[in-house]
Design a protein around this motif. Structure first.
Motif, PDB file in Angstrom:
ATOM      1  N   ILE A 276       0.840  -1.210   0.000  1.00  0.00           N
ATOM      2  CA  ILE A 276       0.000   0.000   0.000  1.00  0.00           C
ATOM      3  C   ILE A 276       0.873   1.258   0.000  1.00  0.00           C
ATOM      4  CG2 ILE A 276      -1.633   1.331   1.396  1.00  0.00           C
ATOM      5  CD1 ILE A 276      -2.810  -1.397   2.294  1.00  0.00           C
ATOM      6  N   ALA A 277       1.902   1.271   0.853  1.00  0.00           N
ATOM      7  CA  ALA A 277       2.805   2.425   0.905  1.00  0.00           C
ATOM      8  C   ALA A 277       3.518   2.623  -0.430  1.00  0.00           C
ATOM      9  CB  ALA A 277       3.826   2.234   2.027  1.00  0.00           C
ATOM     10  N   HIS A 303       4.029   1.031  -9.189  1.00  0.00           N
ATOM     11  CA  HIS A 303       3.416  -0.188  -9.698  1.00  0.00           C
ATOM     12  C   HIS A 303       4.124  -1.458  -9.236  1.00  0.00           C
ATOM     13  CE1 HIS A 303       0.316   1.383 -12.629  1.00  0.00           C
ATOM     14  NE2 HIS A 303       0.811   2.446 -12.034  1.00  0.00           N
ATOM     15  N   ILE A 304       5.278  -1.322  -8.584  1.00  0.00           N
ATOM     16  CA  ILE A 304       5.832  -2.470  -7.868  1.00  0.00           C
ATOM     17  C   ILE A 304       4.853  -2.925  -6.790  1.00  0.00           C
ATOM     18  CG2 ILE A 304       7.721  -3.238  -6.386  1.00  0.00           C
ATOM     19  CD1 ILE A 304       8.563  -2.884  -9.255  1.00  0.00           C
ATOM     20  N   GLY A 305       4.087  -1.973  -6.255  1.00  0.00           N
ATOM     21  CA  GLY A 305       3.095  -2.319  -5.241  1.00  0.00           C
ATOM     22  C   GLY A 305       2.034  -3.274  -5.735  1.00  0.00           C
ATOM     23  N   PHE A 306       1.642  -3.177  -7.020  1.00  0.00           N
ATOM     24  CA  PHE A 306       0.688  -4.132  -7.569  1.00  0.00           C
ATOM     25  C   PHE A 306       1.250  -5.556  -7.537  1.00  0.00           C
ATOM     26  CE2 PHE A 306      -1.116  -0.317  -9.641  1.00  0.00           C
ATOM     27  CZ  PHE A 306      -2.454  -0.514  -9.327  1.00  0.00           C
ATOM     28  N   VAL A 402      -7.296  -6.186   5.592  1.00  0.00           N
ATOM     29  CA  VAL A 402      -6.076  -5.853   4.870  1.00  0.00           C
ATOM     30  C   VAL A 402      -6.310  -5.921   3.362  1.00  0.00           C
ATOM     31  CG1 VAL A 402      -3.710  -6.593   4.396  1.00  0.00           C
ATOM     32  CG2 VAL A 402      -4.549  -6.558   6.743  1.00  0.00           C
ATOM     33  N   SER A 403      -7.063  -6.919   2.926  1.00  0.00           N
ATOM     34  CA  SER A 403      -7.345  -7.058   1.500  1.00  0.00           C
ATOM     35  C   SER A 403      -8.156  -5.882   0.977  1.00  0.00           C
ATOM     36  CB  SER A 403      -8.098  -8.365   1.235  1.00  0.00           C
ATOM     37  OG  SER A 403      -7.317  -9.475   1.613  1.00  0.00           O
ATOM     38  N   GLY A 408      -8.541  -0.717  -2.053  1.00  0.00           N
ATOM     39  CA  GLY A 408      -8.703   0.730  -2.126  1.00  0.00           C
ATOM     40  C   GLY A 408      -7.469   1.421  -2.666  1.00  0.00           C
ATOM     41  N   ALA A 409      -6.291   1.006  -2.196  1.00  0.00           N
ATOM     42  CA  ALA A 409      -5.050   1.612  -2.660  1.00  0.00           C
ATOM     43  C   ALA A 409      -4.819   1.323  -4.138  1.00  0.00           C
ATOM     44  CB  ALA A 409      -3.879   1.103  -1.826  1.00  0.00           C
ATOM     45  N   ALA A 410      -5.157   0.109  -4.572  1.00  0.00           N
ATOM     46  CA  ALA A 410      -4.959  -0.258  -5.974  1.00  0.00           C
ATOM     47  C   ALA A 410      -5.866   0.556  -6.896  1.00  0.00           C
ATOM     48  CB  ALA A 410      -5.209  -1.751  -6.159  1.00  0.00           C
ATOM     49  N   VAL A 411      -7.128   0.712  -6.512  1.00  0.00           N
ATOM     50  CA  VAL A 411      -8.054   1.484  -7.345  1.00  0.00           C
ATOM     51  C   VAL A 411      -7.638   2.945  -7.405  1.00  0.00           C
ATOM     52  CG1 VAL A 411     -10.441   2.288  -7.529  1.00  0.00           C
ATOM     53  CG2 VAL A 411      -9.985  -0.096  -6.954  1.00  0.00           C
ATOM     54  N   LEU A 412      -7.273   3.512  -6.252  1.00  0.00           N
ATOM     55  CA  LEU A 412      -6.837   4.913  -6.227  1.00  0.00           C
ATOM     56  C   LEU A 412      -5.574   5.105  -7.062  1.00  0.00           C
ATOM     57  CD1 LEU A 412      -7.086   7.783  -5.156  1.00  0.00           C
ATOM     58  CD2 LEU A 412      -5.845   7.055  -3.089  1.00  0.00           C
ATOM     59  N   THR A 413      -4.631   4.181  -6.949  1.00  0.00           N
ATOM     60  CA  THR A 413      -3.396   4.288  -7.726  1.00  0.00           C
ATOM     61  C   THR A 413      -3.670   4.211  -9.221  1.00  0.00           C
ATOM     62  OG1 THR A 413      -2.105   3.316  -5.920  1.00  0.00           O
ATOM     63  CG2 THR A 413      -1.128   3.242  -8.118  1.00  0.00           C
ATOM     64  N   SER A 414      -4.594   3.345  -9.618  1.00  0.00           N
ATOM     65  CA  SER A 414      -4.944   3.245 -11.034  1.00  0.00           C
ATOM     66  C   SER A 414      -5.539   4.552 -11.547  1.00  0.00           C
ATOM     67  CB  SER A 414      -5.927   2.093 -11.251  1.00  0.00           C
ATOM     68  OG  SER A 414      -5.339   0.851 -10.958  1.00  0.00           O
TER      69      SER A 414
END
Length: 497
Positions: A276-277, A303-306, A402-403, A408-414
């Protein structure tokens, strides 16, 4: 076949030092990478059909000797990496990075082939020490490539890159010593059961140190600070191959070690919060940039976070999404950095604010940027959307707090990635095109750059068209990671797991 991705580039590097003519050296490098690509594809077919393939170098069985192993995951990533390496080589030759000076020509090709050999060894290594050797091989070559014809800024960036890399290497060799002291082996196939027998505190400390060491190489937040300062200063082909391959080798090492050495029954909250960070810090850093290459470098970090998203879930569906995302990202990120160089060359600046006031680079460059940019942002039906959808479905199926935070973080990052790509599009292409000025843009080098960038972009479209078979292959590779009995058997023998 297992040794060729390592030995052939090393032999090619040696021969290229003796090459009397630039054309001969170019041909040698191209032939070597083409053979490596064909060999990697053949290994992928064998690994998918017959299971993991292994060779004990010199006839010495593990754990006494060096073992090279190719399973579905390593062969898949090796194939995609070889394809991108070949395309970037063509771009470098067209741009002139490879040989615009005689001294540079004699250095670039050997260093580039050594880098490819290190990538191959990393994917195929069957023990921790040779994984360390692979990273050192890549780093030795990257030190040379990142400082080709260095000016003041590039030398400073090279120093940062070197110091951080050496620090990571010291930590890595310390990790290997601690693991060997605790278990009596560094063979990956043996380490899982032996680490499971250790005290939970010691095993947890080794897992955390492993994540830290490989996290530096992968540019996980907060260990990412070196990447945006180092990559944008290198020549564009070097930045492209670094962004496409070096960080993904780190991701592969994290995948391999965490699943094989430190398996878990459920999500790992620590890795999830790191993911997430990484997602949010990287993309917010990208939005703050005016320089195009720095923007893409921060997007790379984000995108390493994905890729950590699916690993943090520690199930087949999550790992399937991670593998799909790694394959997509190798191609998309390489394409974006190559096209970014075309944009900078046509507008004579990397600053988005200055680029906005200059003529657009043309329709072909616009298309070559738009396709990987939309894929990176997750716009359907491109490969980035397929990979993100797999990750989101895996997170929704898990259903834990956690999931949902990861979702949420993935959608916001996209969404923020789409905004970042829109900024680049507006600055680079929402204006009248640059008028053609005769043959200056029609030189053989310029066409080779365009063809190479188009080839990488086309590879992304092939991934999109073949998303179904690729997803099934990724799912089988994820099963191999969760259930590594076949991997251990082919390395150690049926009775020595």
């Amino acid at each position: 076949m297992l040794a060729l991705p390592v030995l052939l580039p090393l032999c090619g590097a040696g021969l290229s030092l003796l090459g009397p003519h630039r054309a001969a050296v170019r041909a040698l490098s191209g032939v070597v990478l083409t053979v490596v690509l064909a060999d990697a594809l053949a290994l992928l077919v064998l690994a998918d059909r017959d299971g993991p393939q292994a060779v004990h170098m010199g006839g010495w069985p593990a754990p006494l000797g060096i073992t090279l192993v190719a399973d579905r995951l390593s062969a898949l990533l090796l194939s995609v990496s070889a394809l991108v390496s070949l395309a970037v080589l063509g771009f470098a030759v067209g741009q002139g990075t490879a040989e615009h000076r005689r001294r540079t020509a004699r250095v670039f090709h050997p260093a580039y082939l050594v880098l490819v050999a290190g990538v191959g060894l990393a994917y195929l290594s069957g023990d921790l020490f040779n994984l360390f050797v692979a990273f050192e091989t890549m780093l030795a070559a990257s030190y040379v490539l990142i400082t080709l014809d260095a000016d003041r800024d590039r030398t400073r960036a090279g120093m940062t890159y070197t110091i951080v890399s050496l620090t990571s290497s010291l930590l890595f060799i310390t990790l290997i010593a601690l693991v060997y002291a605790a278990t009596g082996t560094v063979t990956l196939a043996q380490l899982g059961p032996r680490l499971a027998e250790l005290d939970d505190g010691l095993s947890g400390a080794l897992a955390l140190l492993t994540l830290t060491v490989l996290g530096i190489k992968t540019a996980l937040v907060p260990l990412h600070f070196w990447l945006p300062d180092s990559y944008p200063t290198a020549p564009a082909p070097i930045t492209a191959v670094f962004a496409a391959l070096l960080t993904k080798v780190g991701v592969y090492a994290v995948l391999r070690t965490e699943t094989l050495l430190f398996p878990r029954d459920g999500p790992w909250p620590l890795l999830a919060w790191v993911a997430i960070a990484t997602l949010l810090t990287g993309i917010l850093g990208a939005l703050a940039q005016d320089d195009l290459n720095r923007l893409l470098s921060f997007t790379l970090v984000s995108h390493i976070g994905f890729m950590l998203f699916g690993l943090a879930l520690f199930d087949v569906r999550g790992l399937t999404g991670t593998i799909l995302y790694v394959v997509h990202h190798i191609v998309a990120q390489a394409a974006l950095f190559l096209v970014a160089d075309l944009m900078v060359r046509r507008s004579d600046t990397a600053s988005l604010s200055r680029m906005a006031g200059r003529p657009a680079p043309g329709a072909l460059v616009a298309v070559l940027f738009a396709l990987p940019a939309m894929s990176l942002a997750g716009i359907p039906p491109f490969s980035g959307f397929v990979a993100k959808l797999a990750l989101l479905e895996a997170g929704a199926d898990d259903g834990g707090a956690v999931s949902y935070a990861l979702l949420g973080a993935a959608v916001l990052t996209s969404a923020l990635t789409l905004y970042a790509m829109t900024r680049v599009w507006t600055a680079g292409f929402m204006k009248p095109p640059r008028p053609e000025r005769g043959p200056s843009v029609r030189t053989r080098g310029a066409w080779l750059m365009l063809v190479s960038a188009a080839g990488v972009t086309a590879a992304g479209l092939v991934i999109t068209v073949g998303a179904g078979p690729l997803a099934r292959l990724a799912e089988r590779a994820a099963h191999d990671l969760i259930s590594p009995q076949a991997y251990r058997s082919v390395v150690l023998g049926e009775g020595e797991r």
